[in-house]
Structure formats: C-alpha cells, structure tokens
Design an enzyme around this catalytic site. Structure first.
Site, mmCIF file in Angstrom:
data_model
loop_
_atom_site.group_PDB
_atom_site.id
_atom_site.type_symbol
_atom_site.label_atom_id
_atom_site.label_comp_id
_atom_site.label_asym_id
_atom_site.label_seq_id
_atom_site.Cartn_x
_atom_site.Cartn_y
_atom_site.Cartn_z
ATOM 1 N N THR A 64 0.832 -1.203 0.000
ATOM 2 C CA THR A 64 0.000 0.000 0.000
ATOM 3 C C THR A 64 0.872 1.261 0.000
ATOM 4 O O THR A 64 0.665 2.176 -0.789
ATOM 5 C CB THR A 64 -0.948 -0.019 1.218
ATOM 6 O OG1 THR A 64 -1.636 -1.270 1.225
ATOM 7 C CG2 THR A 64 -1.959 1.106 1.165
ATOM 8 N N LYS A 91 8.020 10.179 20.302
ATOM 9 C CA LYS A 91 8.268 11.104 21.421
ATOM 10 C C LYS A 91 6.965 11.484 22.106
ATOM 11 O O LYS A 91 6.930 12.376 22.949
ATOM 12 C CB LYS A 91 8.960 12.373 20.913
ATOM 13 C CG LYS A 91 10.303 12.123 20.248
ATOM 14 C CD LYS A 91 10.896 13.451 19.772
ATOM 15 C CE LYS A 91 12.178 13.242 18.997
ATOM 16 N NZ LYS A 91 12.625 14.484 18.342
ATOM 17 N N ARG A 113 -2.460 5.332 7.346
ATOM 18 C CA ARG A 113 -2.774 3.997 7.902
ATOM 19 C C ARG A 113 -2.583 4.068 9.402
ATOM 20 O O ARG A 113 -1.573 4.575 9.892
ATOM 21 C CB ARG A 113 -1.844 2.946 7.304
ATOM 22 C CG ARG A 113 -1.977 1.603 8.004
ATOM 23 C CD ARG A 113 -1.290 0.493 7.283
ATOM 24 N NE ARG A 113 -2.038 0.086 6.107
ATOM 25 C CZ ARG A 113 -1.738 -0.981 5.374
ATOM 26 N NH1 ARG A 113 -0.703 -1.741 5.698
ATOM 27 N NH2 ARG A 113 -2.459 -1.307 4.325
ATOM 28 N N HIS A 141 -10.534 -0.466 4.338
ATOM 29 C CA HIS A 141 -9.331 -0.348 3.509
ATOM 30 C C HIS A 141 -9.850 -0.094 2.087
ATOM 31 O O HIS A 141 -9.807 -0.954 1.223
ATOM 32 C CB HIS A 141 -8.535 -1.646 3.599
ATOM 33 C CG HIS A 141 -7.145 -1.575 3.060
ATOM 34 N ND1 HIS A 141 -6.668 -0.498 2.336
ATOM 35 C CD2 HIS A 141 -6.119 -2.456 3.138
ATOM 36 C CE1 HIS A 141 -5.405 -0.740 2.000
ATOM 37 N NE2 HIS A 141 -5.051 -1.910 2.477
#
Ligand code: NCD
Length: 318
Positions: A64, A91, A113, A141
């Site tokens: 993808t 972080k 995604r 999807h």
C-alpha cells in the site's frame, strides 16, 4: 462505456460503504487510463505537478505504501513518507498534532494507515488536506477494495449475481469489510467462512451468508478472496493451532476445485503461505494476486488524480 457523472474533487476517501456505485465507476474508468500510463516506457505525466502528498503510516506496509508513493510520482507529485517508528510519534506526539503539523507544510493529501478504527475519519475532520484511508484498524481499507474491484472486472466479471467467497479472519479484516460493502452494493452474492471465533457476531446484517464450512462458501464461487490471518491482532484464544487452521480453513488445490473452473483467487497480501493459502494456490493460474498489486498502483493514481484535480485532463494520454 458511459462516463460516470460524479466528481471526487476534494473528497476524503474513508470507506466504500459511503461511496456510490457511480463513484466506484468513475474510479474504475480513470484507473483504466492510469494503467496505460504505467505501461509506457516513460511512466510520468505532469497531472499532479506542484501537489504534495504525505504517506503517514502508523502500521507496517509494503504494497500500500509503495504503491501510493509510486502513484503520486508517476503523476508528477512530490511524495514524502513518514513511518511513525522514525517520527515524533515515538516522542509522544498525539495524532491531532501530527496531522496539523503535516498539514502546515502545505500538503494536499495525507494517505494514512492507523491501527485504530475511525482514525482516518478523525483526521478528515481536523484537516483541510484530502485524507485517503490506507487502512484503519479492522474498519476499512477502501483502496484495497477498489483495486480488488478493478481486478475482478479486468477478468471480465461484473458482480451482479456472482458468487463471492471471503475466507478466514473476517473479525480483524478491514479488507473483508470494504469488499463486503462494495460487493453487496454491486449485487453480488457474498459468502463468508472461517473459524466461528473469527466471524463477527451479526455480520449477516451486512447482507452476507455465513457458512460453517469453507467448502460450502467456495462451492461454485466466481471469486475466492483469502484473508491473511492477522496474527498481530489476535488477542487470545480465538485461533486454533496453525496446523489445524491450515487443515480445516486453509485453501489448497483440493478445496479450490469446488469453485468454478475460471475462479479468480484474491489475497491482499502479505500471504502466510502454508497457513491460509497453500503454495500451489498462491502460484496457480487462477491467482490474481500480482494483478492486485499492479492494479493497486493504477487505482491509487486514479484516486489521487480525481481527489486532487477533480479529474481534469490527463496530460499526454492518447
Ligand atoms: C492488508 C492490510 O494491511 O489490511 N494488506 C494490504 O494492504 N495489502 C491485509 C493484511 O495485512 O492482511
């Protein structure tokens, strides 16, 4: 073929349930043109010159992510990839801040995604950029669904009345949900089968027939879509041993003989060969698994083109 009379200009592509049959058709027709560009010696047109696309991936991907990158580049856009393992997400930056940061760099589209269902819809709410959902948890999807649609049509099959079988880990599969949404809308007879623990409760309400045995789902099928066992999403106790799974639910040549002789075998990849699909089936003549990958680039070119330009002329195409 009649030109689809709709526009995807500026639209977010979040799932297939909320797209119309006319919109599917527009993507299919545009992808046909895009595939011609892919076949050229010099696979580049300036349709998206001056546009920037950011691939923001919070989960692993080969097909993808790469196909979105190539799709953007073939159309002349600038494409940047962010894999969150190497980004400020490690972080502690929250999704909202990451989206707003990326958007501040004047990007036109964010391909995203994420492991959480609804993440792409959330991004669409807070961002002015076009959001394309490249998979949100087990929800949707859409680009995989559209490339599967293109692949099936390319085999000369046109959905109405076709017997489709989706086999395996339905519970965790966003691919299954997108294909179910589109195939039922297009009038196909959609059948699912897999271990009871991996068939979500109430899935019949989506208009599919649930079978206890994969053989029943495959019998006479025009299309068999084999899903990857999402080992990374398995929580506990829902999955038999791999050997038992392969024996009862894995698709091998013997089980596939029950389908039509011209059956189209799909698998979104990556394949767990020897588990949900045998080596022989993965390489057999009916397998359209590499067509899916190729068509994935064409379909993603079409979506980027349609959402970012509104489908203006595709330069230099005969
Ligand atoms: C699928 C995904 O990520 O949902 N893969 C893909 O995009 N080709 C299916 C899977 O991972 O099993």
């Amino acid at each position: 073929m009649a030109k689809a009379n709709v526009s995807l200009s500026g639209k977010d592509i979040l799932d297939l349930a909320s797209m119309s049959v006319e919109e599917y058709e527009l993507v299919m027709q545009t992808a046909t043109e895009m595939k011609k560009i892919m076949k050229r010696d010099i696979k580049k047109v300036p349709s998206l010159r001056g546009k920037s696309i950011i691939n923001l991936f919070y989960e692993a991907s080969t097909r993808t992510r790469t196909s979105f990158e190539l799709a953007g580049k073939y159309l002349g856009a600038d494409v940047v990839n962010i894999t969150t393992s190497g980004s400020s997400v490690t972080k502690g930056e929250c999704l909202r801040d990451t989206i707003l940061t990326v958007q501040s760099m004047a990007c036109d589209a964010i391909v995203m995604r994420h492991p959480v269902e609804g993440a792409a819809a959330y991004a669409a709410k807070i961002s002015d950029a076009v959001i394309i959902n490249a998979g949100d948890g087990a929800h949707a999807h859409p680009t995989q669904g559209l490339l599967d649609m293109f692949t099936i049509r390319e085999k000369g099959k046109n959905f109405k009345g076709l017997k489709m079988a989706i086999i395996g880990d339905i519970l965790y599969s966003r691919v299954a949900r997108s294909n179910i949404a589109a195939w039922t809308k297009l009038g196909a007879d959609v059948n699912v089968a897999g271990p009871k623990t991996l068939i979500p409760y109430g899935i019949e309400q989506l208009g599919v027939t649930v079978h206890n045995r994969v053989e029943e789902a495959i019998e006479g099928a025009d299309v068999v879509d084999i899903l990857r066992i999402q080992l990374e999403r398995q929580k506990s106790g829902l999955f038999p041993t791999p050997r038992e799974y392969a024996r009862i639910f894995g698709i091998n040549e013997q089980k596939l003989k029950l389908a039509k002789t011209d059956v189209t075998v799909l698998h979104p990849g990556p394949m767990n060969r020897g588990l949900e699909i045998s080596w022989e089936v993965g390489y057999c003549d009916n397998a359209a698994i590499r067509d899916e990958v190729e068509n994935g680039v064409a379909v993603r070119m079409a979506l980027l083109f349609l959402t970012l330009t509104g489908g203006k002329k595709i330069e230099n195409i005969d």
